[in-house]
Design a protein around this motif. Structure first.
Motif, PDB file in Angstrom:
ATOM      1  N   ARG A 193       0.619  -1.100  -0.191  1.00 10.77           N
ATOM      2  CA  ARG A 193       0.004  -0.063  -0.083  1.00 10.77           C
ATOM      3  C   ARG A 193       0.901   1.417   0.137  1.00 10.77           C
TER       4      ARG A 193
ATOM      5  N   LEU B  17      -5.556  -1.598  -4.908  1.00  8.41           N
ATOM      6  CA  LEU B  17      -5.567  -2.584  -3.886  1.00  8.41           C
ATOM      7  C   LEU B  17      -6.940  -3.190  -3.632  1.00  8.41           C
TER       8      LEU B  17
ATOM      9  N   ARG C 144       0.948   3.889  -3.234  1.00  9.50           N
ATOM     10  CA  ARG C 144       0.670   5.607  -2.885  1.00  9.50           C
ATOM     11  C   ARG C 144       1.719   6.307  -3.462  1.00  9.50           C
TER      12      ARG C 144
ATOM     13  N   VAL D 221      -5.450   4.481  -5.363  1.00 14.61           N
ATOM     14  CA  VAL D 221      -4.776   3.276  -4.344  1.00 14.61           C
ATOM     15  C   VAL D 221      -5.948   2.693  -3.887  1.00 14.61           C
ATOM     16  N   ASP D 222      -7.087   2.860  -3.764  1.00 15.28           N
ATOM     17  CA  ASP D 222      -7.914   1.997  -3.306  1.00 15.28           C
ATOM     18  C   ASP D 222      -8.621   1.426  -4.420  1.00 15.28           C
TER      19      ASP D 222
END
Length: 212
Positions: free
Chosen positions: A90, A195, A94, A191-192
């Protein structure tokens, strides 16, 4: 007999320091005037005539490609350095996306010149930029395979190209709304998405390997 392949290319015998100075002049004009910056303005900034500018790079296409190589090399290095760190996935995702968005927004006119004007005018530059995007996608896929995020190589390559395309497209949208939308908001959303979808992609790969 001397063949074409054995002859030095345009500008290859010229002073590399002078070539670098000309590229820096081009950078200044493009940053100042935007994607519509003219070759005449670049030559004037460098204190030379347009024919002499072309002579250093062969032609306008040669100048475009030299600018593309100069800036994509820096961008790829920044992306590679961020994603190759030993941090959790993560954090790396990011920082990599943030590095990309920060770089293109800081060099907005250069980005638009290379990705839109130069690529539209010159097929060789378009090919070079497309190759850069594919290279980043391939590197991302190989990292996901190596780290076991997506053990299926084909799915990793599909996912790698999808991520890069998504980030680039979302970044282009954000550049048109940069005064309204904080960069952090775009980074968080991407990112959401990345991932959130990765576990499903990995699960799908494992299911495909299981006997029916």
């Amino acid at each position: 007999m001397t063949t074409t392949a054995s002859r030095p290319g345009p500008g290859s015998r010229r002073d590399p320091g002078r070539r670098r100075a000309l590229l820096e002049a081009a950078d200044r004009v493009i940053q100042r005037e935007g994607p519509e910056a003219s070759m005449a303005a670049i030559a004037a900034e460098a204190g030379i005539s347009k024919p002499i500018l072309y002579r250093h790079f062969g032609d306008k296409s040669g100048l475009y490609q030299a600018l593309a190589e100069r800036h994509t090399r820096k961008l790829i290095k920044g992306i590679r350095d961020e994603f190759s760190r030993g941090d959790p996935i993560r954090d790396r995702t990011r920082s990599t996306i943030d590095t990309y968005l920060a770089t293109v927004s800081k060099n907005l006119n250069l980005y638009r010149f290379l990705m839109h004007r130069a690529s539209a005018e010159d097929t060789a530059t378009h090919s070079a930029m497309s190759t850069m995007i594919r290279d980043v996608s391939r590197e991302l896929a190989e990292v996901m395979v190596a780290e076991g995020e997506l053990p299926d190589r084909t799915r990793a390559y599909v996912w790698g190209h999808a991520i890069v395309g998504m980030v680039q497209t979302a970044g282009d949208w954000w550049l048109d709304h940069v005064d309204e939308v904080p960069r952090e908001t775009v980074v968080d959303g991407l990112v959401d998405l990345v991932l959130g979808g990765l576990p499903a992609a990995a699960s799908g790969a494992r299911s495909a390997d299981e006997p029916g």
